[in-house]
Design a protein around this motif. Sequence first.
Motif, PDB file in Angstrom:
ATOM      1  N   TYR A 244       0.288   2.686 -34.477  1.00 41.42           N
ATOM      2  CA  TYR A 244       0.258   3.386 -35.778  1.00 41.42           C
ATOM      3  C   TYR A 244       0.184   2.325 -36.863  1.00 41.42           C
ATOM      4  CZ  TYR A 244       1.591   6.284 -39.759  1.00 41.42           C
ATOM      5  OH  TYR A 244       1.602   6.928 -40.975  1.00 41.42           O
ATOM      6  N   PRO A 245      -0.783   2.390 -37.789  1.00 37.74           N
ATOM      7  CA  PRO A 245      -1.836   3.403 -37.850  1.00 37.74           C
ATOM      8  C   PRO A 245      -2.897   3.187 -36.776  1.00 37.74           C
ATOM      9  CG  PRO A 245      -2.164   1.747 -39.552  1.00 37.74           C
ATOM     10  CD  PRO A 245      -0.853   1.418 -38.890  1.00 37.74           C
ATOM     11  N   LYS A 246      -3.652   4.235 -36.461  1.00 34.36           N
ATOM     12  CA  LYS A 246      -4.723   4.146 -35.467  1.00 34.36           C
ATOM     13  C   LYS A 246      -5.898   3.424 -36.107  1.00 34.36           C
ATOM     14  CE  LYS A 246      -2.429   7.158 -32.876  1.00 34.36           C
ATOM     15  NZ  LYS A 246      -1.584   6.634 -31.834  1.00 34.36           N
ATOM     16  N   ASN A 247      -6.215   2.221 -35.632  1.00 35.06           N
ATOM     17  CA  ASN A 247      -7.330   1.504 -36.267  1.00 35.06           C
ATOM     18  C   ASN A 247      -8.309   0.885 -35.274  1.00 35.06           C
ATOM     19  OD1 ASN A 247      -5.741  -0.589 -35.337  1.00 35.06           O
ATOM     20  ND2 ASN A 247      -5.002  -1.183 -37.370  1.00 35.06           N
ATOM     21  N   LEU A 248      -8.054   1.044 -33.969  1.00 33.40           N
ATOM     22  CA  LEU A 248      -8.975   0.439 -33.008  1.00 33.40           C
ATOM     23  C   LEU A 248     -10.334   1.126 -33.014  1.00 33.40           C
ATOM     24  CD1 LEU A 248      -6.733  -0.393 -29.899  1.00 33.40           C
ATOM     25  CD2 LEU A 248      -7.415  -1.865 -31.784  1.00 33.40           C
ATOM     26  N   GLY A 249     -10.353   2.425 -33.342  1.00 35.46           N
ATOM     27  CA  GLY A 249     -11.609   3.170 -33.364  1.00 35.46           C
ATOM     28  C   GLY A 249     -12.585   2.640 -34.401  1.00 35.46           C
TER      29      GLY A 249
END
Length: 339
Positions: free
Chosen positions: A247-252
């Motif tokens: 968190y936060p989701k940032n790999l995408g």
Amino acid sequence: MFGLIGHLTSLEHAQAVAKELGYPEYADQGLDFWCSAPPQIVDKITVTSVTGQKIEGQYVESCFLPEMLANRRIKAATRKVLNAMAHAQKHGINITALGGFSSIIFENFNLEQFSQVRNIKLEFERFTTGNTHTAYIICRQVEQASKQLGIELNKATVAVCGATGDIGSAVTRWLDAKTDVKELLLIARNQERLHNLQGELGRGKILSLEEALPQADIVVWVASMPKGVEIDPTVLKQPCLLIDGGYPKNLGTKIQHPGVYVLNGGIVEHSLDIDWKIMKIVNMEVPARQLFACFAESMLLEFEKLYTNFSWGRNQITVDKMEQIGQVSVKHGFRPLLV
């Protein structure tokens, strides 16, 4: 009543959404102000189970920001979590989930030693980290999304980055006990804990991130991303399933490469709409139906009237407890977010 303690992803994010959360005077304030800002109840929530049962809840904005840790404002960060817990208890909330960094701060800084917050003695059984449900959902995502992508677990190598953390260790236990995963790769900073986990499992290779990534068909990322660490997508297998449990989701956004499928880990979908604003504010794709699994844990405990710190302490999650919360999750209409 259930509660959710959360926080926003950055100072910039907090300033941008302060008006929507109901405190416009915070919008032009810097980090010093946010360090002293009190917790606020900013959302009242009704959730309906597929069984027809209805529960009420409240979202407590802790006003913690990740920059507090980055800028060594440790006292401010710990005060945020304790004050938010006291605020939830004062408002009569029976079971509250510590979302995002709040559970990590609680455990890493041993906040259980500070049970008195002004005139409130914290009753820790009213709080849960939500990590058992999060770990269960990530494991179900591994099982179900791999099938969608044609990755056979009995031939697959799964790398768990952050394997010694509360969620990471639970994920490895489940994959070892409940699936036929061929190979487990264990990645973490603390070598002593890694060797203890390897001894407990009786399997698993201890590797560095650089060694593990080219070998993995599935990568479960449940570690914080240290500054300067980048994943080179060209070294990954094709297909490769990458489950982003951070968190936060940032790999995408960081990894866009043919054959590499990034899935937001630890996110559940609910069968019925939930009328709330907080999931829209944290940019959930379908905010009426999707939420963090840790938040859903407090809802599940409220549905079952199970007022206990179901997830508590590091490395305490068992496969049995994951199965228990998993059965309740299915019963009330939650399912893992898939590709």
